[in-house]
Scaffold this motif. Structure first.
Motif, PDB file in Angstrom:
ATOM      1  N   ASP A 203       0.828  -1.207   0.000  1.00 29.68           N
ATOM      2  CA  ASP A 203       0.000   0.000   0.000  1.00 29.68           C
ATOM      3  C   ASP A 203       0.863   1.259   0.000  1.00 29.68           C
ATOM      4  O   ASP A 203       0.581   2.217  -0.712  1.00 29.68           O
ATOM      5  CB  ASP A 203      -0.927   0.014   1.225  1.00 29.68           C
ATOM      6  N   GLU A 208       1.082   4.013  -3.415  1.00 29.53           N
ATOM      7  CA  GLU A 208       1.486   5.408  -3.581  1.00 29.53           C
ATOM      8  C   GLU A 208       1.635   5.748  -5.068  1.00 29.53           C
ATOM      9  O   GLU A 208       1.231   6.815  -5.523  1.00 29.53           O
ATOM     10  CB  GLU A 208       2.818   5.634  -2.847  1.00 29.53           C
ATOM     11  N   ARG A 211      -2.013   5.678  -6.771  1.00 33.32           N
ATOM     12  CA  ARG A 211      -2.826   6.863  -6.495  1.00 33.32           C
ATOM     13  C   ARG A 211      -2.233   8.112  -7.123  1.00 33.32           C
ATOM     14  O   ARG A 211      -2.902   9.125  -7.244  1.00 33.32           O
ATOM     15  CB  ARG A 211      -2.920   7.084  -4.980  1.00 33.32           C
ATOM     16  N   GLY A 212      -0.951   8.062  -7.464  1.00 36.44           N
ATOM     17  CA  GLY A 212      -0.305   9.231  -8.042  1.00 36.44           C
ATOM     18  C   GLY A 212       0.230  10.176  -6.992  1.00 36.44           C
ATOM     19  O   GLY A 212       0.733  11.252  -7.310  1.00 36.44           O
ATOM     20  N   SER A 213       0.143   9.776  -5.715  1.00 33.68           N
ATOM     21  CA  SER A 213       0.620  10.682  -4.676  1.00 33.68           C
ATOM     22  C   SER A 213       2.149  10.698  -4.609  1.00 33.68           C
ATOM     23  O   SER A 213       2.737  11.547  -3.956  1.00 33.68           O
ATOM     24  CB  SER A 213       0.030  10.302  -3.322  1.00 33.68           C
ATOM     25  N   GLU A 215       4.249  11.572  -6.805  1.00 39.78           N
ATOM     26  CA  GLU A 215       4.854  12.745  -7.424  1.00 39.78           C
ATOM     27  C   GLU A 215       5.016  13.874  -6.405  1.00 39.78           C
ATOM     28  O   GLU A 215       6.088  14.458  -6.277  1.00 39.78           O
ATOM     29  CB  GLU A 215       3.974  13.190  -8.603  1.00 39.78           C
ATOM     30  N   ALA A 216       3.947  14.137  -5.665  1.00 44.00           N
ATOM     31  CA  ALA A 216       4.016  15.190  -4.653  1.00 44.00           C
ATOM     32  C   ALA A 216       4.982  14.818  -3.533  1.00 44.00           C
ATOM     33  O   ALA A 216       5.700  15.668  -3.008  1.00 44.00           O
ATOM     34  CB  ALA A 216       2.626  15.461  -4.083  1.00 44.00           C
ATOM     35  N   LEU A 218       7.679  13.118  -3.732  1.00 37.33           N
ATOM     36  CA  LEU A 218       9.079  13.245  -4.152  1.00 37.33           C
ATOM     37  C   LEU A 218       9.525  14.701  -4.320  1.00 37.33           C
ATOM     38  O   LEU A 218      10.666  14.959  -4.670  1.00 37.33           O
ATOM     39  CB  LEU A 218       9.304  12.495  -5.470  1.00 37.33           C
ATOM     40  N   GLU A 381      12.548   7.636 -13.341  1.00 39.06           N
ATOM     41  CA  GLU A 381      11.462   8.290 -14.075  1.00 39.06           C
ATOM     42  C   GLU A 381      10.407   7.294 -14.547  1.00 39.06           C
ATOM     43  O   GLU A 381       9.211   7.520 -14.430  1.00 39.06           O
ATOM     44  CB  GLU A 381      12.021   9.014 -15.295  1.00 39.06           C
ATOM     45  N   PHE A 385       6.552   7.786 -13.301  1.00 40.05           N
ATOM     46  CA  PHE A 385       5.567   8.351 -14.220  1.00 40.05           C
ATOM     47  C   PHE A 385       4.801   7.360 -15.082  1.00 40.05           C
ATOM     48  O   PHE A 385       3.813   7.736 -15.691  1.00 40.05           O
ATOM     49  CB  PHE A 385       6.217   9.413 -15.105  1.00 40.05           C
ATOM     50  N   ARG A 387       2.198   4.894 -15.497  1.00 39.34           N
ATOM     51  CA  ARG A 387       1.080   4.393 -14.711  1.00 39.34           C
ATOM     52  C   ARG A 387       0.058   3.760 -15.620  1.00 39.34           C
ATOM     53  O   ARG A 387       0.017   4.006 -16.797  1.00 39.34           O
ATOM     54  CB  ARG A 387       0.424   5.517 -13.922  1.00 39.34           C
TER      55      ARG A 387
ATOM     56  N   LEU B  50      11.956  15.986 -10.942  1.00 40.37           N
ATOM     57  CA  LEU B  50      11.543  14.584 -10.992  1.00 40.37           C
ATOM     58  C   LEU B  50      11.918  13.932 -12.311  1.00 40.37           C
ATOM     59  O   LEU B  50      11.956  12.716 -12.422  1.00 40.37           O
ATOM     60  CB  LEU B  50      10.023  14.466 -10.780  1.00 40.37           C
ATOM     61  N   MET B  51      12.181  14.770 -13.322  1.00 38.44           N
ATOM     62  CA  MET B  51      12.623  14.243 -14.611  1.00 38.44           C
ATOM     63  C   MET B  51      13.916  14.930 -14.978  1.00 38.44           C
ATOM     64  O   MET B  51      14.085  16.121 -14.721  1.00 38.44           O
ATOM     65  CB  MET B  51      11.586  14.532 -15.692  1.00 38.44           C
ATOM     66  N   GLN B  73      14.654  21.849  -4.516  1.00 37.22           N
ATOM     67  CA  GLN B  73      13.303  21.509  -4.055  1.00 37.22           C
ATOM     68  C   GLN B  73      12.935  22.247  -2.778  1.00 37.22           C
ATOM     69  O   GLN B  73      11.769  22.533  -2.531  1.00 37.22           O
ATOM     70  CB  GLN B  73      13.190  20.003  -3.839  1.00 37.22           C
ATOM     71  N   PRO B  80       1.672  19.112  -8.278  1.00 36.21           N
ATOM     72  CA  PRO B  80       1.750  18.336  -9.528  1.00 36.21           C
ATOM     73  C   PRO B  80       0.356  18.031 -10.071  1.00 36.21           C
ATOM     74  O   PRO B  80      -0.641  18.224  -9.372  1.00 36.21           O
ATOM     75  CB  PRO B  80       2.476  17.051  -9.119  1.00 36.21           C
ATOM     76  N   THR B  82      -1.165  15.339 -10.559  1.00 35.26           N
ATOM     77  CA  THR B  82      -1.868  14.126 -10.134  1.00 35.26           C
ATOM     78  C   THR B  82      -2.941  14.391  -9.073  1.00 35.26           C
ATOM     79  O   THR B  82      -3.864  13.587  -8.910  1.00 35.26           O
ATOM     80  CB  THR B  82      -0.880  13.073  -9.610  1.00 35.26           C
ATOM     81  N   ALA B  84      -3.337  14.073  -5.846  1.00 40.26           N
ATOM     82  CA  ALA B  84      -3.716  12.943  -4.994  1.00 40.26           C
ATOM     83  C   ALA B  84      -3.367  13.207  -3.538  1.00 40.26           C
ATOM     84  O   ALA B  84      -2.290  13.710  -3.216  1.00 40.26           O
ATOM     85  CB  ALA B  84      -3.002  11.680  -5.475  1.00 40.26           C
ATOM     86  N   TYR B  86      -3.643  11.331   0.585  1.00 39.35           N
ATOM     87  CA  TYR B  86      -3.716  10.015   1.230  1.00 39.35           C
ATOM     88  C   TYR B  86      -5.118   9.837   1.781  1.00 39.35           C
ATOM     89  O   TYR B  86      -5.510  10.548   2.704  1.00 39.35           O
ATOM     90  CB  TYR B  86      -2.665   9.907   2.331  1.00 39.35           C
ATOM     91  N   ARG B  88      -6.691   7.799   3.693  1.00 36.14           N
ATOM     92  CA  ARG B  88      -6.990   7.413   5.079  1.00 36.14           C
ATOM     93  C   ARG B  88      -6.520   8.447   6.100  1.00 36.14           C
ATOM     94  O   ARG B  88      -6.722   8.271   7.291  1.00 36.14           O
ATOM     95  CB  ARG B  88      -6.375   6.046   5.388  1.00 36.14           C
ATOM     96  N   PHE B  98       3.553  16.513   5.097  1.00 39.62           N
ATOM     97  CA  PHE B  98       4.547  17.165   4.240  1.00 39.62           C
ATOM     98  C   PHE B  98       5.335  18.218   5.010  1.00 39.62           C
ATOM     99  O   PHE B  98       6.530  18.391   4.782  1.00 39.62           O
ATOM    100  CB  PHE B  98       3.858  17.784   3.016  1.00 39.62           C
ATOM    101  N   ARG B 145      -1.034  22.151   1.253  1.00 36.11           N
ATOM    102  CA  ARG B 145       0.068  21.225   1.469  1.00 36.11           C
ATOM    103  C   ARG B 145       1.305  21.655   0.679  1.00 36.11           C
ATOM    104  O   ARG B 145       2.437  21.544   1.152  1.00 36.11           O
ATOM    105  CB  ARG B 145      -0.377  19.815   1.036  1.00 36.11           C
TER     106      ARG B 145
END
Lengths: 387, 243
Positions: A203, A208, A211-213, A215-216, A218, A381, A385, A387, B50-51, B73, B80, B82, B84, B86, B88, B98, B145
Motif C-alpha cells: 500500500d 502510492e 494513487r499518483g501521490s 509525485e508530490a 518526491l 522516471e 511516471f 502508470r 523529478l525528470m 526543491q 503536480p 496528479t 492525490a 492520502y 486514510r 509534508f 500542502r
C-alpha cells in the motif's frame, strides 16, 4: 534520518487505519493454530479409540483358545460379530470384523497355517489403525503358539531366531518430534515473518504510485533512501509484530495441544526463536519493498507476492523430505538457515551464538542491499511516471 | 526566480519538450499556456527535479536543479497534476505530513495550518478523512500542502482544473497574494481566459516549443490580434492535440 522517522510514523498510522487489511492479516495467522488444534484432537481421538477398542469376532466357537487369548489383551473387548461382516464394515456399522473359518481347528491341529480373515476398510483412518493393531496381536499369538510347538518337540525356540535386531536410535525422540510434528512451527513463523509486512509495503509503495501521490511526495527535498527506509520500517514493524504474535500462538498451541508432543520449549528457547526470526522478518520486508517498487499498482504487488510465496515453503519441504544435509553453511542462507535453527531450538539443541549472530547479520545485510536497490528504483522516471 | 534554458525531453520517438526557455520572475505571475499535450507537465516535472532533461538547465534562485535537486526543491512549492491525497489521513494530517517531511517545527506548522484553514475556508472538512473529499475540497488541501513551507517559488500544474467558480476564485486570490508577497509563481493552464486574467507574463508553448512569450499586451501585438484568445489559436496552430 528524521524524515525517515516521519515517513515511518505516517505509514504506520495509515496501515493501522487500513482495518480490513489488518483484520485479514490477523485471520490468516490464527487459521493455522486452529487447524493444528483440530488435527491434534482428531489424532488423539484415534489414539483413544485404539487404546480401548472393540473387536467383533465371527465364528468364535471355531477357536475358543484364540478368542480367550484375545479377550485377555488389555484395551481389547471381543464382541459378537454382525450378521454380514462385509456389509457391516462397508456401512460403517463396525470398523473391522475378525472372521474365524469353520476349518480353523482342523488346520490348526494338522499343523497347517490356519487362516484368519480380517474384514476392514483401510480408507478409514480408524479402521486402518485398528486393523494394524489386531494384525500385530494375531502375529504375536502365532509366535507364541509356534514357540510352544517347538518346545513340545524339544527344540529351542531360539533356533528360529537366528538374528536379533536391536535399533540404537541416535535421533533423540525430542528431535524426532521437532522434525516431524513440530515442523510446522518454523514454517508458520517464517510465513508470518514473510507476509507480515506485505500489506503495508504494497500500500505504501505500489499504492502510492497507483494513487499518483508519489509525485508530490518526491517534491519534498527528501532523498529517496529515507522515504524507502521509513516505508520499510513500517512494514518491518508489522512483520516483527506478526512474528512475535506467531510465537505467542505457538506457545498457546503447544500448551493446550492434546496428545502431549512431550516437548515444552522454555522461555529462553522462545526468546532464541524470536532472535532468529526477527532479522528474517526485516529481510523479508525488504523483499516486499523491492517487489512493491516494481509493481505499478497494489494489485500487481499482490500478484508478485504470490510468486514468491513459495520461498518460505522451500525449507519446509527441504527438511521434511531430507533434501538438505544440515551443515554449517545452511545456517547462513536466509529463510533456510532460520528454519533449521528454529527446529534445532525446538529439538532442545544448542545454537551457537556466533551462528545466530552471523545469520542475523547476513539477513540484515541482504535487507540493506535490497533497500538500497529499491531506493534507486523508487525515483526512476519510468517508475514514477509510468502508470 | 526560475530560469529555464534550452530544455529538451523525449520519450522514445516522441519529442515531449523540444526547446523551452523562459524566466519566472520574483513578484510576478507567469503563465505556461498551451494546448493539451504541448509539454507543459513534462516541463514542470523537469523544473521540480523529478525528470532529468536531455539538454538544457533549470535554476531555482540560482540553484541548478540537476546538480542539487534537494536544495532546489527546498525553494519550491509545487502542485503536480496528479492531485492525490492520502485517503486514510485527514486533510490536516495530509498537510502536516509534508510539513514534517520538510522539517518545519510543529508549532510553526500548526500556526500556518490554522491560517490556511481560515484563508481557504477548510474548517468544515479539514479534520475529515480525505477519502470522501469533493474535487474542490481536495484542491484546497493540496494547495495548502504545497505551500506549507512558504516556498519562494510556486509551481502549479493546472491548479484550477475541474474547479467550480467559487473555488477557482479562491485559487486566483491566493495566487495573487503569493505574487504580492514577492514569490515567483508559475502556473500552467490550457485556458486562455484564466491566464489573461492573472498573468503578468505569458509563455505559450505548442508541440514542445515556446512560440511566444511576453506580457499579455506584447503577445497580442506579436500575433497581430486584438483578442488574446485569437492570438493563442493563431500561435499554437490548428488542432495541435496529440493528447
Amino acid at each position: 534520518m528524521r524524515s525517515a522517522a516521519v515517513v515511518f510514523r505516517k505509514e504506520l498510522l495509515d496501515g493501522l487505519r487500513d482495518r480490513r487489511a489488518f483484520i485479514a492479516v490477523l485471520v490468516s495467522i490464527s487459521i493455522f493454530p486452529i487447524v493444528m488444534l483440530v488435527m491434534g484432537r482428531f489424532a488423539e481421538g484415534i489414539q483413544d479409540e485404539l487404546r480401548n477398542m472393540e473387536l467383533p469376532v465371527a465364528g468364535q466357537e471355531n477357536a475358543p483358545a484364540l478368542v480367550e487369548w484375545l479377550a485377555q489383551q488389555p484395551g481389547l473387548e471381543v464382541t459378537p460379530a454382525p450378521e454380514d461382516p462385509e456389509s457391516a464394515v462397508r456401512d460403517r456399522e463396525a470398523d473391522l470384523v475378525l472372521r474365524i473359518p469353520a476349518d480353523y481347528q482342523e488346520r490348526f491341529a494338522e499343523g497347517r497355517p490356519a487362516e484368519l480373515e480380517l474384514v476392514a476398510d483401510s480408507s478409514r483412518t480408524a479402521g486402518g489403525a485398528k486393523a494394524g493393531r489386531v494384525t500385530r496381536l494375531l502375529e504375536s499369538y502365532g509366535q507364541e503358539v509356534a514357540a510352544l510347538r517347538l518346545v513340545s518337540r524339544g527344540i529351542s525356540p531360539m533356533l528360529i531366531r537366528p538374528v536379533a535386531v536391536e535399533r540404537a536410535e541416535v535421533f533423540s525422540s525430542r528431535r524426532r518430534t521437532a522434525f516431524s510434528a513440530l515442523g510446522f512451527i518454523p514454517f508458520f513463523l517464517l510465513m508470518n515473518a514473510f507476509f507480515g509486512g506485505m500489506q503495508i509495503a504494497s500500500d505504501a509503495i505500489a499504492g502510492e504510485r497507483e494513487r499518483g501521490s508519489i509525485e508530490a511526495l518526491l517534491l519534498n527535498a527528501v532523498p529517496a533512501r529515507f522515504l524507502i527506509l521509513g516505508k520499510w520500517a513500517a512494514a518491518a514493524v508489522f512483520a516483527v509484530f506478526l512474528t512475535l504474535l506467531g510465537i505467542g500462538t505457538c506457545i498457546l498451541v503447544l500448551r493446550f495441544m492434546p496428545g502431549a508432543l512431550n516437548i515444552s520449549p522454555s522461555v529462553t528457547d522462545w526468546g532464541l526463536v524470536a532472535l532468529i526470526a526477527i532479522p528474517l522478518a526485516l529481510f523479508c520486508s525488504a523483499i516486499q519493498v523491492v517487489l512493491s517498487t516494481y509493481a505499478k499498482s497494489y494489485k500487481e504487488a499482490q500478484t508478485y507476492f504470490g510468486y514468491v510465496a513459495f520461498l518460505p515453503m522451500i525449507p519446509f519441504f527441504a527438511v521434511t523430505f531430507n533434501w538438505v544435509e544440515q551443515g554449517t553453511w545452511t545456517a547462513f542462507i536466509p529463510i533456510l538457515g532460520q528454519h533449521l535453527m528454529i527446529l534445532n531450538v525446538m529439538a532442545g539443541e544448542a545454537v551457537a551464538a556466533w551462528e545466530l549472530a552471523l545469520a542475523g547479520l547476513i539477513a540484515l545485510g541482504a535487507a540493506a542491499a535490497l533497500l538500497r536497490f529499491a531506493s534507486g528504483l523508487f525515483v526512476r522516471e519510468s517508475v514514477v511516471f509510468v502508470r | 526566480m526560475i530560469l529555464v534554458s534550452g530544455l529538451r525531453k523525449t520519450f522514445g520517438e516522441v519529442v515531449a519538450v523540444g526547446d523551452v526557455s523562459f524566466a519566472a520572475e520574483d513578484g510576478a505571475i507567469t503563465g505556461l499556456l498551451g494546448p493539451n499535450g504541448a509539454g507543459k507537465s513534462t516541463t514542470l516535472r523537469m523544473l521540480y527535479g523529478l525528470m532529468a532533461p536531455e539538454a538544457g538547465e533549470v535554476a531555482v534562485d540560482g540553484v541548478d536543479v540537476q546538480q542539487d535537486t534537494m536544495a532546489a526543491q527546498e525553494r519550491i512549492g509545487a502542485l503536480p497534476d496528479t492531485h492525490a491525497l492520502y485517503p486514510r489521513l485527514t486533510g490536516r494530517e495530509n498537510i502536516r505530513y509534508f510539513a514534517r517531511l520538510r522539517g518545519i517545527p510543529a508549532d510553526v506548522t500548526e500556526g500556518r495550518l490554522d491560517e490556511f484553514v481560515r484563508l481557504l475556508e477548510m474548517a468544515d472538512f479539514v479534520d475529515r478523512r480525505a477519502k470522501g473529499y469533493s474535487h474542490g475540497e481536495r484542491s484546497r488541501v493540496l494547495l495548502a500542502r504545497a505551500l506549507i513551507h512558504e516556498p519562494r517559488n510556486v509551481l502549479l500544474d493546472e491548479p484550477t482544473n475541474g474547479l467550480d467558480v467559487m473555488s477557482t476564485r479562491r485559487m486566483r486570490d491566493l495566487i495573487r497574494e503569493l505574487r504580492d508577497r514577492g514569490c515567483a509563481v508559475l502556473f500552467s493552464s490550457h485556458i486562455m481566459q484564466e491566464v489573461s486574467l492573472l498573468c503578468d507574463h505569458i509563455v505559450i508553448v505548442a508541440a514542445g516549443r515556446v512560440v511566444a512569450a511576453g506580457s499579455p499586451g506584447a503577445i497580442r501585438e506579436a500575433a497581430g490580434c486584438e483578442d488574446l484568445e485569437d492570438a493563442f489559436v493563431r500561435l499554437t496552430g490548428p488542432a495541435e492535440e496529440p493528447a
